[in-house]
Design a protein around this motif. Structure first.
Motif, PDB file in Angstrom:
ATOM      1  N   VAL A 501       0.834  -1.214   0.114  1.00  0.00           N
ATOM      2  CA  VAL A 501      -0.054   0.065   0.104  1.00  0.00           C
ATOM      3  C   VAL A 501       0.936   1.228   0.076  1.00  0.00           C
ATOM      4  CG1 VAL A 501      -1.444   1.307   1.091  1.00  0.00           C
ATOM      5  CG2 VAL A 501      -1.811  -1.181   1.095  1.00  0.00           C
ATOM      6  N   VAL A 502       0.851   2.212  -1.178  1.00  0.00           N
ATOM      7  CA  VAL A 502       1.527   3.396  -1.063  1.00  0.00           C
ATOM      8  C   VAL A 502       0.721   4.661  -1.081  1.00  0.00           C
ATOM      9  CG1 VAL A 502       3.147   1.981  -2.491  1.00  0.00           C
ATOM     10  CG2 VAL A 502       1.442   3.039  -3.718  1.00  0.00           C
ATOM     11  N   ASP A 503       1.664   5.560  -1.202  1.00  0.00           N
ATOM     12  CA  ASP A 503       0.914   6.998  -1.237  1.00  0.00           C
ATOM     13  C   ASP A 503      -0.030   7.436  -0.263  1.00  0.00           C
ATOM     14  OD1 ASP A 503       2.465   7.340  -3.698  1.00  0.00           O
ATOM     15  OD2 ASP A 503       0.727   7.085  -5.045  1.00  0.00           O
ATOM     16  N   PHE A 504       0.425   7.203   1.105  1.00  0.00           N
ATOM     17  CA  PHE A 504      -0.155   7.483   2.066  1.00  0.00           C
ATOM     18  C   PHE A 504      -0.067   8.879   2.262  1.00  0.00           C
ATOM     19  CE2 PHE A 504       0.645   3.229   3.109  1.00  0.00           C
ATOM     20  CZ  PHE A 504      -0.360   2.777   4.183  1.00  0.00           C
ATOM     21  N   PRO A 505      -1.379   9.582   2.689  1.00  0.00           N
ATOM     22  CA  PRO A 505      -1.181  10.998   3.265  1.00  0.00           C
ATOM     23  C   PRO A 505       0.003  11.464   4.178  1.00  0.00           C
ATOM     24  CG  PRO A 505      -2.952  10.089   4.403  1.00  0.00           C
ATOM     25  CD  PRO A 505      -2.600   8.993   3.346  1.00  0.00           C
ATOM     26  N   LEU A 506       0.617  12.635   4.037  1.00  0.00           N
ATOM     27  CA  LEU A 506       1.760  12.889   4.870  1.00  0.00           C
ATOM     28  C   LEU A 506       1.171  13.178   6.412  1.00  0.00           C
ATOM     29  CD1 LEU A 506       4.661  13.278   5.110  1.00  0.00           C
ATOM     30  CD2 LEU A 506       4.534  15.825   4.432  1.00  0.00           C
ATOM     31  N   PHE A 507       0.152  14.037   6.338  1.00  0.00           N
ATOM     32  CA  PHE A 507      -0.564  14.536   7.544  1.00  0.00           C
ATOM     33  C   PHE A 507      -1.863  14.006   7.723  1.00  0.00           C
ATOM     34  CE2 PHE A 507       2.231  18.185   6.193  1.00  0.00           C
ATOM     35  CZ  PHE A 507       3.166  17.802   7.026  1.00  0.00           C
ATOM     36  N   VAL A 508      -2.292  13.894   9.059  1.00  0.00           N
ATOM     37  CA  VAL A 508      -3.816  13.699   9.218  1.00  0.00           C
ATOM     38  C   VAL A 508      -4.170  14.852  10.049  1.00  0.00           C
ATOM     39  CG1 VAL A 508      -3.780  11.329   8.996  1.00  0.00           C
ATOM     40  CG2 VAL A 508      -3.427  12.294  11.147  1.00  0.00           C
ATOM     41  N   ALA A 509      -5.349  15.053  10.207  1.00  0.00           N
ATOM     42  CA  ALA A 509      -6.161  16.214  10.879  1.00  0.00           C
ATOM     43  C   ALA A 509      -6.105  15.690  12.394  1.00  0.00           C
ATOM     44  CB  ALA A 509      -7.230  16.696  10.452  1.00  0.00           C
ATOM     45  N   GLU A 511      -6.515  16.969  16.753  1.00  0.00           N
ATOM     46  CA  GLU A 511      -7.482  18.129  17.413  1.00  0.00           C
ATOM     47  C   GLU A 511      -6.902  19.489  17.520  1.00  0.00           C
ATOM     48  OE1 GLU A 511      -7.954  16.328  21.411  1.00  0.00           O
ATOM     49  OE2 GLU A 511      -9.101  14.426  20.526  1.00  0.00           O
ATOM     50  N   GLY A 512      -7.312  20.096  16.413  1.00  0.00           N
ATOM     51  CA  GLY A 512      -6.720  21.493  16.222  1.00  0.00           C
ATOM     52  C   GLY A 512      -5.320  21.535  15.525  1.00  0.00           C
ATOM     53  N   ALA A 513      -4.664  20.484  15.239  1.00  0.00           N
ATOM     54  CA  ALA A 513      -3.496  20.631  14.760  1.00  0.00           C
ATOM     55  C   ALA A 513      -3.192  19.308  13.559  1.00  0.00           C
ATOM     56  CB  ALA A 513      -2.336  20.498  15.933  1.00  0.00           C
ATOM     57  N   LEU A 514      -2.081  19.537  13.006  1.00  0.00           N
ATOM     58  CA  LEU A 514      -1.624  18.590  12.165  1.00  0.00           C
ATOM     59  C   LEU A 514      -1.059  17.507  13.020  1.00  0.00           C
ATOM     60  CD1 LEU A 514      -0.657  20.353   8.815  1.00  0.00           C
ATOM     61  CD2 LEU A 514      -2.767  19.291   9.178  1.00  0.00           C
ATOM     62  N   GLU A 515      -1.127  16.130  12.448  1.00  0.00           N
ATOM     63  CA  GLU A 515      -0.480  15.144  12.909  1.00  0.00           C
ATOM     64  C   GLU A 515       0.234  14.212  11.900  1.00  0.00           C
ATOM     65  OE1 GLU A 515      -2.924  12.801  15.602  1.00  0.00           O
ATOM     66  OE2 GLU A 515      -3.256  14.316  17.034  1.00  0.00           O
ATOM     67  N   SER A 516       1.463  13.428  12.109  1.00  0.00           N
ATOM     68  CA  SER A 516       1.985  12.849  11.125  1.00  0.00           C
ATOM     69  C   SER A 516       1.091  11.336  10.910  1.00  0.00           C
ATOM     70  CB  SER A 516       3.467  12.436  11.449  1.00  0.00           C
ATOM     71  OG  SER A 516       4.232  13.443  11.465  1.00  0.00           O
ATOM     72  N   THR A 517       0.985  10.991   9.790  1.00  0.00           N
ATOM     73  CA  THR A 517       0.189   9.801   9.546  1.00  0.00           C
ATOM     74  C   THR A 517       1.114   8.629  10.140  1.00  0.00           C
ATOM     75  OG1 THR A 517      -0.678  10.557   7.792  1.00  0.00           O
ATOM     76  CG2 THR A 517      -0.658   8.182   7.999  1.00  0.00           C
ATOM     77  N   HIS A 518       2.296   8.783   9.927  1.00  0.00           N
ATOM     78  CA  HIS A 518       3.381   7.818  10.732  1.00  0.00           C
ATOM     79  C   HIS A 518       4.368   8.194  11.469  1.00  0.00           C
ATOM     80  CE1 HIS A 518       1.569   5.939   6.868  1.00  0.00           C
ATOM     81  NE2 HIS A 518       1.616   4.833   7.670  1.00  0.00           N
ATOM     82  N   HIS A 519       5.388   9.380  11.032  1.00  0.00           N
ATOM     83  CA  HIS A 519       6.289   9.962  11.813  1.00  0.00           C
ATOM     84  C   HIS A 519       6.940  11.147  11.026  1.00  0.00           C
ATOM     85  CE1 HIS A 519       9.740   8.218   9.552  1.00  0.00           C
ATOM     86  NE2 HIS A 519       9.366   7.075   9.804  1.00  0.00           N
ATOM     87  N   PRO A 520       7.376  11.987  11.834  1.00  0.00           N
ATOM     88  CA  PRO A 520       7.629  13.285  11.116  1.00  0.00           C
ATOM     89  C   PRO A 520       9.109  13.149  10.245  1.00  0.00           C
ATOM     90  CG  PRO A 520       8.509  13.363  13.479  1.00  0.00           C
ATOM     91  CD  PRO A 520       7.524  11.842  13.169  1.00  0.00           C
ATOM     92  N   PHE A 521       9.467  12.170   9.969  1.00  0.00           N
ATOM     93  CA  PHE A 521      10.802  12.225   9.213  1.00  0.00           C
ATOM     94  C   PHE A 521      10.475  11.410   7.697  1.00  0.00           C
ATOM     95  CE2 PHE A 521      11.616  10.668  13.643  1.00  0.00           C
ATOM     96  CZ  PHE A 521      12.120  12.073  14.008  1.00  0.00           C
ATOM     97  N   THR A 522       9.166  11.383   7.531  1.00  0.00           N
ATOM     98  CA  THR A 522       8.688  10.825   6.127  1.00  0.00           C
ATOM     99  C   THR A 522       9.128  11.907   4.970  1.00  0.00           C
ATOM    100  OG1 THR A 522       7.455   9.314   7.217  1.00  0.00           O
ATOM    101  CG2 THR A 522       7.049   9.474   4.905  1.00  0.00           C
ATOM    102  N   GLN A 523       9.425  11.466   3.820  1.00  0.00           N
ATOM    103  CA  GLN A 523       9.574  12.343   2.810  1.00  0.00           C
ATOM    104  C   GLN A 523       8.222  12.876   2.060  1.00  0.00           C
ATOM    105  OE1 GLN A 523      12.442  14.006   1.709  1.00  0.00           O
ATOM    106  NE2 GLN A 523      11.582  15.091   0.015  1.00  0.00           N
ATOM    107  N   PRO A 524       7.979  13.967   1.975  1.00  0.00           N
ATOM    108  CA  PRO A 524       6.664  14.248   1.128  1.00  0.00           C
ATOM    109  C   PRO A 524       6.944  13.826  -0.279  1.00  0.00           C
ATOM    110  CG  PRO A 524       7.415  16.172   2.294  1.00  0.00           C
ATOM    111  CD  PRO A 524       8.597  15.159   2.428  1.00  0.00           C
ATOM    112  N   HIS A 525       5.811  13.392  -1.059  1.00  0.00           N
ATOM    113  CA  HIS A 525       5.727  13.049  -2.235  1.00  0.00           C
ATOM    114  C   HIS A 525       6.272  14.288  -3.202  1.00  0.00           C
ATOM    115  CE1 HIS A 525       4.741  11.323  -6.422  1.00  0.00           C
ATOM    116  NE2 HIS A 525       4.148  10.088  -5.816  1.00  0.00           N
ATOM    117  N   PRO A 526       7.263  14.117  -4.233  1.00  0.00           N
ATOM    118  CA  PRO A 526       7.860  15.261  -4.883  1.00  0.00           C
ATOM    119  C   PRO A 526       6.541  15.849  -5.663  1.00  0.00           C
ATOM    120  CG  PRO A 526       8.385  13.047  -5.796  1.00  0.00           C
ATOM    121  CD  PRO A 526       7.816  12.601  -4.601  1.00  0.00           C
ATOM    122  N   ASP A 527       5.565  15.153  -6.208  1.00  0.00           N
ATOM    123  CA  ASP A 527       4.637  16.073  -6.758  1.00  0.00           C
ATOM    124  C   ASP A 527       3.746  16.750  -5.944  1.00  0.00           C
ATOM    125  OD1 ASP A 527       5.433  14.539  -9.052  1.00  0.00           O
ATOM    126  OD2 ASP A 527       4.158  12.969  -9.250  1.00  0.00           O
TER     127      ASP A 527
END
Length: 712
Positions: A501-509, A511-527
């Protein structure tokens, strides 16, 4: 005390006579290859003897599994069982074995014989032969009335088995699981070291808290107000190794997470941790596929590679989960465009939401097998919250209580913005009739044309918040498949079905702030990097998960190696960059592009072994509440140790007391202060466990340098 029964001319070496040499006994004894019997006083294991060994003298060691009349015995070790026979002429051996208890440890010498015709036992791998006993040593006599018998047909409850785990480990199933685990991990090491030139590096267990991750176990120190955290993974360390030039790292890592009760989780677990420099997603995925091919047990069917791939969005749309079980279809269907709600609709409260969706799940044969046939003319409305209900269009009496409870509890506790509608077709009653009070005739006609619902099928519709509808129907899909199979209907294909399973969202919403879907060291998709500033929730990541039969068995990502981008992501998450300054400094020191993955070995091996739980592939696991029934851990510590680590334990607290402990601190004198008054550090850790005494640890360092008071 060792009891013996040897012939008078037998020389003892340890507790057994020495092995016969090939020169003196070449006709009767074949020396065992350099395998499991090397360095041992046995010549064979209890599970390896066959008809080919007839006529040979053997020496066996093991546990007494069964005894009858002092003549027939079954000896068991970690490799199998063998029948022993004592002849009528050996009254000395019969007398020695009189009153012997099961699970006593024996060493025997005897000759292999073929069983008499008609007395073979096809259920035993050694069932064609038996050993005629000539010598016996009772190495250790077990006490009477052990907590349970080591019998497959009458297993004890799991808690009792865990309390006496040293007995439970004797079960053939546990022996097989742990030995297979050892072999698979050995093959993993062999492949990575010998064929891919990886370096096995051990990293620290004691570290500092990682922001944005799972709840960690906290370790107090002799420095007042200073704590370690047990690492939840070696994530930062393996990235630092890449900076240091160790471009191919792996480790069989012990990890720790304080995540509470979950059937497929343990507070301490093992993962295969891998990281590579100058690599990308394709490189990691190819490596893992080849690794699993190499270490895959020979007795299991091979899984074709490359593994299929699916995007996160497609997985959620079709299966309602990011770890889909692709062994069966029953995909979710989007029928939002076919349904219209007027102002008088009972579903208006849900349809008015901006993220409202309507999804359908058709369960072939569900109406027949699950007894969902509509009999009553009315439906059952179950209150969930002031704004939502779950509507079941079948009589409660015709739904198993366990299934009804699971569906109701899932919707009530976790999906309050969703309404679940279930119905089925039966002779003389069409599913359209069940939904006539909720949807217009045009809507029902459009649904009938779109959905392939046959007689005796079950139909479930979810209405409400898109994310909650997808997740609720995804869980319901799996639960109904389990119910169908428990009633004898084959739903899932056999074998092992891997999926990337690929192309997960980088962030999830959050409680009032962004959270990492997995951890804060994940590279955003270049696109999607250009969306970081304006629409961060639309940014995909270069994260990837490995799923096996509906279970996540691995996860990894391409990492951020640009210090500026890493700082930007931390700012979006509201993480103080000072807490990760060491990592940012390392990234600024010439960090190569790198990517990695971690495979959850406990979960992977439980699937390979077809174990009911990951606890069945761990030698000494914890309970769901995180306790060790065998030793009683965790246990209180002495007052002297509490003083050494600047902590104090309070009496067990209920939820109310625990909540108040978070807002005030009790000083030794009995007075109370708020957590921000006269202190430079405040820490509170509490855990409520079912039927377990709990303590809260509160540590302070006071500004006026007085001895730090501690409250638990």
């Amino acid at each position: 005390m060792v009891s013996t029964c040897f012939s008078s001319n037998t020389a003892l070496h340890g507790v057994l006579a020495p092995r016969p040499s090939s020169s003196t006994c070449a006709d009767k004894t074949q020396l065992v290859p350099e395998t499991v019997n090397k360095f041992s006083e046995r010549t064979h294991t209890c599970g390896e003897l066959r008809v080919d060994h007839v006529g040979r003298e053997v020496r066996l060691c093991g546990w007494l599994e069964y005894e009858r009349m002092g003549k027939f015995l079954t000896l068991r070790d970690g490799y199998g069982s063998i029948q022993l026979v004592v002849t009528d002429s050996r009254d000395d051996i019969t007398s020695l074995l009189e009153g012997i208890t099961h699970e006593s440890v024996l060493a025997v010498v005897g000759e292999v014989h073929k069983r008499p015709p008609g007395q073979e036992n096809k259920k035993m791998s050694t069932g064609d032969i038996e050993v005629l006993v000539s010598e016996v040593v009772i190495l250790n006599k077990a006490k009477k009335n052990l907590p349970f018998s080591v019998r497959d047909h009458n297993k004890a409850k799991e808690y009792l088995r865990m309390k006496y785990r040293y007995l439970d480990l004797r079960f053939p199933e546990m022996q097989r699981n742990l030995r297979l685990r050892s072999k698979v991990i050995m093959k993993m090491r062999e492949y990575l070291c010998n064929y891919c030139d990886f370096v096995d590096v051990e990293t620290p267990t004691l570290f500092r808290r990682t922001p944005g991750g799972a709840q960690e176990f906290v370790v107090p120190t002799r420095l007042a107000g200073q704590f370690y955290s047990l690492v939840q993974s070696p994530q930062q360390f393996k990235q630092l190794l890449m900076v240091g030039g160790l471009d191919r790292y792996f480790q069989i890592a012990r990890c720790y997470r304080d995540e509470g009760s979950r059937p497929d989780r343990q507070p301490e677990f093992t993962q295969l941790d891998i990281e590579m420099s100058f690599s990308n997603r394709e490189g990691v995925l190819s490596l893992v596929q080849e690794l699993l091919e190499y270490c895959w047990p020979e007795h299991l069917d091979r899984t074709p590679t490359p593994f299929p791939r699916m995007t996160y969005r497609q997985s959620m749309e079709d299966y309602g989960t990011d770890k889909p079980d692709t062994r069966f279809s029953m995909k979710l269907q989007n029928v939002s465009d076919l349904v219209r709600f007027d102002d008088e609709s009972k579903l208006r409260a849900f349809s008015s939401r901006p993220d409202c969706t309507v999804r359908a799940l058709v369960v072939p044969g569900g109406g027949r097998v699950l007894c969902l046939a509509y009999i009553a003319s009315e439906c059952c409305v179950l209150p969930i919250s002031p704004a939502s209900v779950v509507c079941c269009l079948y009589p409660q009496a015709h739904l198993t209580s366990s299934l009804k409870s699971k569906l109701q509890n899932a919707a009530r506790r976790q999906f309050p913005l969703t309404r679940l509608i279930s119905c089925s077709s039966s002779p003389g009653a069409h599913w359209r009739d069940r939904l006539a009070g909720l949807f217009s005739a045009n809507c029902l006609k459009a649904l009938e044309e779109s959905l392939d619902v046959h007689q005796e099928d079950a139909l479930l519709l979810g209405v409400g918040s898109e994310q909650q509808v997808l997740e609720l129907l995804g869980r319901t899909r799996v639960e109904l498949a389990d119910q169908l199979e428990s009633r004898g209907l084959k739903v899932r294909e056999s074998g092992f079905h891997f999926l990337w399973v690929v192309d997960f969202p980088l962030f999830v919403a959050g409680e009032g702030a962004l959270e990492s879907t997995h951890h804060p060291f994940t590279q955003p998709h270049p696109d999607d990097v250009h969306l970081l500033g304006q629409e961060p929730l639309k940014v995909r990541s270069l994260h990837y998960d490995l799923v096996l039969n509906g279970c996540e068995v691995g996860g990894g990502s391409v990492r951020i190696h640009d210090p500026l981008l890493q700082g930007q992501v931390l700012d979006y998450l509201g993480v103080d960059q000072r807490s990760l300054q060491h990592l940012l400094d390392a990234l600024s020191s010439g960090c190569p592009p790198h990517a990695g993955i971690a495979l959850g070995l406990d979960r992977l091996l439980s699937l390979i072994c077809h174990a009911a739980s990951i606890r069945d592939v761990i030698a000494f696991p914890k309970t769901l509440e995180g306790r060790d029934p065998m030793s009683g851990a965790p246990v209180p510590i002495s007052e002297q140790e509490q003083k050494l680590y600047h902590i104090r334990s309070l009496a067990p607290m209920d939820d109310t007391c625990a909540e108040s402990a978070q807002t005030s601190v009790l000083w030794p004198s009995g007075s109370t202060i708020g957590p921000t008054e006269s202190c430079t550090h405040y820490y509170e850790h509490s855990k409520c466990l079912q039927s377990v005494h709990t303590v809260a640890l509160v540590l302070l360092t006071v500004a006026d340098k007085r001895r730090a008071p501690v409250v638990g």
